[in-house]
Motif scaffolding. Sequence first.
Motif, mmCIF file in Angstrom:
data_model
loop_
_atom_site.group_PDB
_atom_site.id
_atom_site.type_symbol
_atom_site.label_atom_id
_atom_site.label_comp_id
_atom_site.label_asym_id
_atom_site.label_seq_id
_atom_site.Cartn_x
_atom_site.Cartn_y
_atom_site.Cartn_z
ATOM 1 N N PRO A 37 0.824 -1.206 0.000
ATOM 2 C CA PRO A 37 0.000 0.000 0.000
ATOM 3 C C PRO A 37 0.859 1.257 0.000
ATOM 4 O O PRO A 37 1.977 1.257 0.510
ATOM 5 C CB PRO A 37 -0.821 -0.124 1.285
ATOM 6 C CG PRO A 37 -0.112 -1.093 2.139
ATOM 7 C CD PRO A 37 0.697 -1.972 1.233
ATOM 8 N N GLY A 38 0.342 2.304 -0.607
ATOM 9 C CA GLY A 38 1.043 3.580 -0.625
ATOM 10 C C GLY A 38 2.065 3.727 -1.728
ATOM 11 O O GLY A 38 2.739 4.742 -1.812
ATOM 12 N N HIS A 39 2.197 2.717 -2.607
ATOM 13 C CA HIS A 39 3.147 2.769 -3.712
ATOM 14 C C HIS A 39 2.398 2.549 -5.021
ATOM 15 O O HIS A 39 1.514 1.694 -5.102
ATOM 16 C CB HIS A 39 4.227 1.705 -3.557
ATOM 17 C CG HIS A 39 5.031 1.877 -2.309
ATOM 18 N ND1 HIS A 39 6.042 2.790 -2.189
ATOM 19 C CD2 HIS A 39 4.922 1.262 -1.105
ATOM 20 C CE1 HIS A 39 6.550 2.731 -0.984
ATOM 21 N NE2 HIS A 39 5.875 1.810 -0.288
ATOM 22 N N ILE A 40 2.757 3.292 -6.040
ATOM 23 C CA ILE A 40 2.091 3.168 -7.337
ATOM 24 C C ILE A 40 2.531 1.861 -8.000
ATOM 25 O O ILE A 40 3.722 1.593 -8.104
ATOM 26 C CB ILE A 40 2.418 4.365 -8.244
ATOM 27 C CG1 ILE A 40 1.835 5.642 -7.652
ATOM 28 C CG2 ILE A 40 1.908 4.142 -9.665
ATOM 29 C CD1 ILE A 40 2.191 6.898 -8.401
ATOM 30 N N PRO A 41 1.571 1.036 -8.443
ATOM 31 C CA PRO A 41 1.934 -0.192 -9.152
ATOM 32 C C PRO A 41 2.313 0.125 -10.601
ATOM 33 O O PRO A 41 2.169 1.260 -11.060
ATOM 34 C CB PRO A 41 0.640 -1.012 -9.101
ATOM 35 C CG PRO A 41 -0.437 0.006 -9.047
ATOM 36 C CD PRO A 41 0.129 1.171 -8.262
ATOM 37 N N ALA A 42 2.787 -0.877 -11.295
ATOM 38 C CA ALA A 42 3.148 -0.722 -12.704
ATOM 39 C C ALA A 42 2.536 -1.850 -13.522
ATOM 40 O O ALA A 42 3.082 -2.269 -14.519
ATOM 41 C CB ALA A 42 4.667 -0.720 -12.845
ATOM 42 N N ASN A 49 -2.680 2.889 -13.343
ATOM 43 C CA ASN A 49 -1.655 2.740 -12.316
ATOM 44 C C ASN A 49 -1.736 3.799 -11.223
ATOM 45 O O ASN A 49 -1.562 3.479 -10.048
ATOM 46 C CB ASN A 49 -0.254 2.748 -12.923
ATOM 47 C CG ASN A 49 0.080 1.437 -13.588
ATOM 48 O OD1 ASN A 49 -0.352 0.382 -13.145
ATOM 49 N ND2 ASN A 49 0.836 1.495 -14.656
ATOM 50 N N SER A 50 -1.983 5.028 -11.578
ATOM 51 C CA SER A 50 -1.974 6.086 -10.563
ATOM 52 C C SER A 50 -3.250 6.135 -9.739
ATOM 53 O O SER A 50 -3.284 6.785 -8.704
ATOM 54 C CB SER A 50 -1.743 7.452 -11.228
ATOM 55 O OG SER A 50 -2.818 7.753 -12.092
ATOM 56 N N HIS A 95 -7.070 -5.830 -15.964
ATOM 57 C CA HIS A 95 -6.124 -5.387 -16.990
ATOM 58 C C HIS A 95 -6.850 -4.881 -18.232
ATOM 59 O O HIS A 95 -6.477 -3.853 -18.791
ATOM 60 C CB HIS A 95 -5.218 -6.548 -17.433
ATOM 61 C CG HIS A 95 -3.999 -6.725 -16.606
ATOM 62 N ND1 HIS A 95 -3.015 -5.787 -16.525
ATOM 63 C CD2 HIS A 95 -3.599 -7.766 -15.846
ATOM 64 C CE1 HIS A 95 -2.049 -6.228 -15.748
ATOM 65 N NE2 HIS A 95 -2.382 -7.426 -15.297
ATOM 66 N N ARG A 96 -7.876 -5.597 -18.647
ATOM 67 C CA ARG A 96 -8.527 -5.219 -19.910
ATOM 68 C C ARG A 96 -9.253 -3.892 -19.832
ATOM 69 O O ARG A 96 -9.664 -3.356 -20.845
ATOM 70 C CB ARG A 96 -9.425 -6.332 -20.399
ATOM 71 C CG ARG A 96 -10.593 -6.665 -19.504
ATOM 72 C CD ARG A 96 -11.372 -7.822 -20.056
ATOM 73 N NE ARG A 96 -10.567 -9.020 -20.010
ATOM 74 C CZ ARG A 96 -11.005 -10.224 -19.751
ATOM 75 N NH1 ARG A 96 -12.280 -10.424 -19.538
ATOM 76 N NH2 ARG A 96 -10.220 -11.249 -19.725
ATOM 77 N N ASP A 97 -9.402 -3.343 -18.612
ATOM 78 C CA ASP A 97 -9.965 -1.991 -18.498
ATOM 79 C C ASP A 97 -8.930 -0.934 -18.873
ATOM 80 O O ASP A 97 -9.290 0.208 -19.121
ATOM 81 C CB ASP A 97 -10.464 -1.748 -17.071
ATOM 82 C CG ASP A 97 -11.663 -2.612 -16.734
ATOM 83 O OD1 ASP A 97 -12.580 -2.698 -17.564
ATOM 84 O OD2 ASP A 97 -11.662 -3.213 -15.639
ATOM 85 N N GLY A 98 -7.647 -1.312 -18.919
ATOM 86 C CA GLY A 98 -6.584 -0.379 -19.289
ATOM 87 C C GLY A 98 -6.041 -0.618 -20.675
ATOM 88 O O GLY A 98 -5.640 0.294 -21.358
#
Length: 101
Positions: A37-42, A49-50, A95-98
């Motif tokens: 938590p608290g970190h942006i995933p990639a 991601n943000s 994923h498919r939403d992005g």
Amino acid sequence: MSIQRMHMAGGREQPYSDIGYSMVACPHRRVFVGRGPGHIPAANGPGLNSQHYAVLALVGSTGFTQPNDELLHAVLDAVDYLRAHGGAGREIRGHRDGYAT
């Protein structure tokens, strides 16, 4: 974990601080912290991601290909953890939403 090694070694464009996912859920109902938590995933794709955490459910294209109840519960456990400790909201996307998967 090979996914973590690839991410941290720069298997994509550049090395990551850890696996690109916030949490990892396994079919034994265990949850592991990736970036946490608290970190942006990639891992979510452009535009997600943000605004979203990322939970990886460990299924493959061979062998274990269908999530069992324990894996689904582990994903929910990860979401609950991210809501309690990271301020995650109610929206859940894939994923498919992005991008196309």
